[in-house]
Write an enzyme that holds these catalytic residues in place. Structure first.
Site, PDB file in Angstrom:
ATOM      1  N   GLY A 199       0.848  -1.187   0.000  1.00 43.06           N
ATOM      2  CA  GLY A 199       0.000   0.000   0.000  1.00 43.06           C
ATOM      3  C   GLY A 199       0.878   1.230   0.000  1.00 43.06           C
ATOM      4  N   GLN A 236       2.969  10.062   1.405  1.00 39.99           N
ATOM      5  CA  GLN A 236       4.270   9.386   1.435  1.00 39.99           C
ATOM      6  C   GLN A 236       5.134   9.709   0.221  1.00 39.99           C
ATOM      7  OE1 GLN A 236       2.387   5.355   2.348  1.00 39.99           O
ATOM      8  NE2 GLN A 236       4.344   5.221   3.407  1.00 39.99           N
ATOM      9  N   CYS A 263       5.908   0.121   7.436  1.00 39.32           N
ATOM     10  CA  CYS A 263       5.524   1.265   6.603  1.00 39.32           C
ATOM     11  C   CYS A 263       6.742   1.685   5.789  1.00 39.32           C
ATOM     12  CB  CYS A 263       5.072   2.410   7.512  1.00 39.32           C
ATOM     13  SG  CYS A 263       4.581   3.890   6.620  1.00 39.32           S
ATOM     14  N   LEU A 264       6.530   1.967   4.515  1.00 37.53           N
ATOM     15  CA  LEU A 264       7.663   2.354   3.659  1.00 37.53           C
ATOM     16  C   LEU A 264       8.323   3.638   4.145  1.00 37.53           C
ATOM     17  CD1 LEU A 264       6.204   1.564   0.115  1.00 37.53           C
ATOM     18  CD2 LEU A 264       7.837   0.203   1.437  1.00 37.53           C
ATOM     19  N   HIS A 272      -4.516   1.315   7.461  1.00 39.83           N
ATOM     20  CA  HIS A 272      -3.164   1.876   7.560  1.00 39.83           C
ATOM     21  C   HIS A 272      -2.990   3.026   6.554  1.00 39.83           C
ATOM     22  CE1 HIS A 272       1.387   1.322   7.966  1.00 39.83           C
ATOM     23  NE2 HIS A 272       1.270   2.137   6.934  1.00 39.83           N
ATOM     24  N   GLU A 273      -3.400   2.780   5.301  1.00 35.99           N
ATOM     25  CA  GLU A 273      -3.219   3.802   4.256  1.00 35.99           C
ATOM     26  C   GLU A 273      -4.162   4.978   4.455  1.00 35.99           C
ATOM     27  OE1 GLU A 273      -0.592   3.521   2.673  1.00 35.99           O
ATOM     28  OE2 GLU A 273      -0.251   1.404   3.087  1.00 35.99           O
ATOM     29  N   HIS A 319      -2.841   7.403   6.865  1.00 33.31           N
ATOM     30  CA  HIS A 319      -1.841   8.328   6.285  1.00 33.31           C
ATOM     31  C   HIS A 319      -2.512   9.596   5.756  1.00 33.31           C
ATOM     32  CE1 HIS A 319       2.050   6.372   6.398  1.00 33.31           C
ATOM     33  NE2 HIS A 319       1.597   5.265   5.873  1.00 33.31           N
TER      34      HIS A 319
HETATM   35 NI    NI Z   1       2.549   3.387   5.816  1.00 39.32          NI
END
Ligand code: NI
Length: 189
Positions: A45, A50, A98-99, A140-141, A144
């Site tokens: 995701g 991000q 998380c990236l 989660h996304e 963000h």
């Molecule tokens: Ni994340």
């Protein structure tokens, strides 16, 4: 085009995303770039903040995860202006990453189902319920786009233990396999 992933500590990750409309400049290309960026960094995701844009857009491809193991059929979907109508079902604790926070993985407690309204990439409105792994990735996304990071949701003790790591990440003292932009390092690498 692969875009650098914004690292923990950048203020853009803390903004509440703005809604967008179909006229948003370069939207199709942006979505393509986000998929390319997500796949090249092995994510399931990715949310627009991000990659530096505080807008209500995120993508999910949970079809990359073993469906049998996770009890879910994966989805590949673009979510625009998503609105979570309800989070419900039994809460489950699952490890997340998380990236924007490389090498940090922590257990997060989340409800197992999510009822969500969103627009797809063609600005067609959908209202659906997702569960299990899909519900987790979506929450989660979605978070963000509300300026919330998964590390905000971990237990206080764990939060204290990872605090230093998070500062190190902001400074660029990590070396993930993908390109990142670190708020306290002033360069992309
Ligand atoms: Ni994340």
């Amino acid at each position: 085009m692969i875009l650098p992933v914004i690292a923990y500590g950048d203020p853009v990750l803390r903004k509440t995303g703005d809604k967008i409309n179909a006229d948003y400049p370069g939207l199709e290309q942006l979505i393509e770039d986000m998929f390319e960026t997500m796949y090249s960094s092995h994510g399931i995701g990715l949310a627009a903040p991000q990659i530096g844009r505080a807008i209500r857009l995120f993508i999910v491809d949970s079809s990359q995860i073993d469906a049998e193991e996770n009890n879910t059929i994966g989805i590949k979907q673009v979510f625009i202006n998503a609105e979570i109508l309800e989070r419900y079902g039994p809460k489950e604790e699952v490890e997340e990453g998380c990236l924007s926070i490389p090498f940090v993985r922590e257990n997060v407690l989340r409800p197992s189902k999510v009822h969500i309204r969103y627009y797809d990439r063609h600005f067609v409105e959908h209202e659906e319920v997702f569960d299990e792994m899909n519900a987790r990735v979506i929450q989660h996304e979605y978070d963000h786009t509300e300026g919330i990071m998964f590390t905000d949701l971990v237990k206080p003790l764990r939060k204290r233990l990872i605090k230093k790591k998070l500062i190190q990440i902001s400074k660029g003292a990590v070396n993930p396999s993908y390109k990142m932009k670190y708020p306290l390092a002033s360069k992309v690498r």
